[in-house]
Scaffold this active site. Structure first.
Site, short mmCIF file in Angstrom:
data_model
loop_
_atom_site.label_atom_id
_atom_site.label_comp_id
_atom_site.label_asym_id
_atom_site.label_seq_id
_atom_site.Cartn_x
_atom_site.Cartn_y
_atom_site.Cartn_z
N TYR A 33 24.68 -0.34 -3.70
CA TYR A 33 23.86 -1.40 -4.24
C TYR A 33 24.28 -2.86 -3.43
CZ TYR A 33 27.18 -3.03 -7.67
OH TYR A 33 28.50 -3.49 -8.42
N ARG A 52 26.66 -6.35 4.46
CA ARG A 52 27.47 -5.39 3.65
C ARG A 52 26.86 -4.15 3.28
NH1 ARG A 52 30.53 -7.98 -1.62
NH2 ARG A 52 28.32 -7.68 -2.41
N ARG A 100 20.21 19.89 -6.49
CA ARG A 100 21.51 19.41 -6.61
C ARG A 100 22.69 20.33 -6.10
NH1 ARG A 100 25.79 20.15 -10.04
NH2 ARG A 100 27.22 18.22 -10.40
N HIS A 102 26.80 19.19 -4.19
CA HIS A 102 27.60 18.07 -3.91
C HIS A 102 27.59 17.69 -2.37
CE1 HIS A 102 29.00 19.22 -7.85
NE2 HIS A 102 30.16 18.05 -7.78
N LYS A 147 30.37 -0.79 -1.87
CA LYS A 147 29.85 -1.03 -2.77
C LYS A 147 28.96 -0.01 -3.41
CE LYS A 147 27.91 -5.42 -4.91
NZ LYS A 147 28.76 -5.65 -5.92
N GLU A 180 41.47 -7.01 -8.75
CA GLU A 180 40.16 -7.78 -8.70
C GLU A 180 39.68 -7.62 -10.22
OE1 GLU A 180 36.65 -6.14 -6.22
OE2 GLU A 180 37.59 -4.47 -6.33
N LEU A 205 36.68 -4.93 -3.41
CA LEU A 205 35.35 -5.38 -2.52
C LEU A 205 35.76 -6.62 -1.84
CD1 LEU A 205 32.50 -4.30 -2.21
CD2 LEU A 205 31.96 -6.19 -4.07
N1 PDD Z 1 29.75 -7.52 -8.35
N2 PDD Z 1 34.38 -7.21 -6.82
C1 PDD Z 1 33.59 -6.31 -7.61
C2 PDD Z 1 34.08 -5.01 -8.05
C3 PDD Z 1 32.03 -6.34 -7.56
O1 PDD Z 1 31.49 -5.51 -8.39
C4 PDD Z 1 31.78 -7.63 -7.26
C5 PDD Z 1 30.24 -8.03 -7.28
C6 PDD Z 1 32.79 -8.58 -6.74
C7 PDD Z 1 32.23 -9.90 -6.25
O2 PDD Z 1 31.39 -9.85 -4.99
P1 PDD Z 1 30.27 -10.82 -4.47
O3 PDD Z 1 30.92 -12.19 -4.35
O4 PDD Z 1 29.65 -10.39 -3.23
O5 PDD Z 1 29.04 -10.70 -5.54
C8 PDD Z 1 34.06 -8.32 -6.45
C9 PDD Z 1 28.23 -7.63 -8.62
C10 PDD Z 1 27.84 -9.13 -8.60
C11 PDD Z 1 27.85 -6.92 -9.83
O6 PDD Z 1 28.07 -5.69 -9.59
O7 PDD Z 1 26.80 -7.19 -10.33
#
Ligand code: PDD
Length: 287
Positions: A33, A52, A100, A102, A147, A180, A205
């Site tokens: 996503y 990304r 389904r 895996h 992501k 993070e 991320l």
């Molecule tokens: N989240 N780290 C993680 C684990 C994240 O899920 C996100 C973003 C970030 C920041 O990335 P960016 O600056 O590209 O938004 C860092 C989004 C906003 C979400 O899951 O809603």
């Protein structure tokens, strides 16, 4: 006003938007996503977000559901239909619908593409009162650079934070270092005035807001170091803050039960937020 979602080629009433029960995103979290912030009707950092998305898809060998150009069109059409001025665009791509199993389906599936938008209150240059964060063990997998929609450890960490009166969780690895946030990148300003955020590798991320803020910090000639920092170093820091597409730059004023600095949003975080909002307001829209 009707609110629309985009689901596999159609703009549908948000309340009735559905995907198949055997969508691999639903059953196996086999999908990725992106979240792009919107301010005054303008997408912030659209290109790096879509880059990304491509990277996440490539890493998981999921085909692109539509061309970049078409995706840009869908995003704008959904924003137009939902009269989105301030908020976010959410987009999700999964490997599609299959019986389904895996392993990947043997006959390639059509990836599912879903987009929604969300209105949020106007995010401005004012950093606000700051937030509290709660430390939580980082129990995620070793490919946090992708992501993916597989967010259960992040969900549990965020929930634990909320139950402890904190807005965000800061994830701490086995070495005691903050990787993070559950959905944000983590930063500190040390007593020596160094701006520190963890280096990007498969452990976190690579936030788009983080990347933009690096350029801003360079322009402002701040001393930026990308390295691990421990939870105890963070608690001793002069300032701390988080970044993400939806929180921009938000000061952290408490870590667990300890105030950061004097317990108020610090000057560096406030300045960086102002500059980030200025960037968002002036950035050119590029597909
Ligand atoms: N989240 N780290 C993680 C684990 C994240 O899920 C996100 C973003 C970030 C920041 O990335 P960016 O600056 O590209 O938004 C860092 C989004 C906003 C979400 O899951 O809603």
């Amino acid at each position: 006003m009707a609110r629309y979602a985009y689901v596999n080629g159609r703009y549908v009433d948000h309340r009735e938007a559905t995907v198949h029960i055997e969508d691999r995103g639903y059953q196996l979290a086999d999908g990725v996503y992106e979240v792009v912030g919107v301010r005054d009707g303008k997408l912030i950092d659209e290109k790096p977000h879509l880059d990304r998305l491509d990277r996440s898809l490539n890493e998981l060998r999921i085909a692109q559901p539509v061309s970049r150009r078409t995706l840009g069109f869908i995003i704008r059409e959904l924003m137009r239909r939902n009269r989105l001025r301030d908020g976010l665009v959410y987009m999700q791509v999964t490997r599609g619908v299959a019986r389904r199993d895996h392993a990947f389906p043997t006959t390639p599936t059509k990836p599912s593409l879903v987009l929604t938008t969300k209105n949020t209150r106007h995010l401005g240059a004012d950093a606000g009162p700051g937030i509290a964060v709660k430390s939580q063990p980082d129990i995620r997998w070793e490919r946090c650079d992708i992501k993916t929609v597989a967010l259960l450890p992040n969900v549990l960490a965020k929930q634990a934070a909320r139950e402890n009166g904190a807005y965000e969780a800061w994830l701490v690895d086995a070495a005691g270092c903050v990787t993070e946030g559950a959905s944000t990148n983590a930063w500190i300003v040390t007593k020596e005035g160094e701006l520190v955020t963890r280096q990007t590798d498969s452990g976190i991320l690579a936030g788009i807001t983080r990347g933009t803020l690096k350029s801003i910090a360079n322009t402002l000639q701040l001393r930026l170091v990308e390295r691990p920092f421990s939870l105890s170093e963070a608690k001793q820091a002069r300032e701390a803050f988080i970044t993400s597409a939806t929180s921009f730059v938000t000061p952290v004023i408490r870590i667990d039960d300890q105030p950061v600095g004097d317990g108020k949003p610090g000057p560096t975080a406030r300045r960086l937020r102002e500059e980030y909002v200025r960037f968002a307001d002036t950035a050119e829209v590029v597909i």
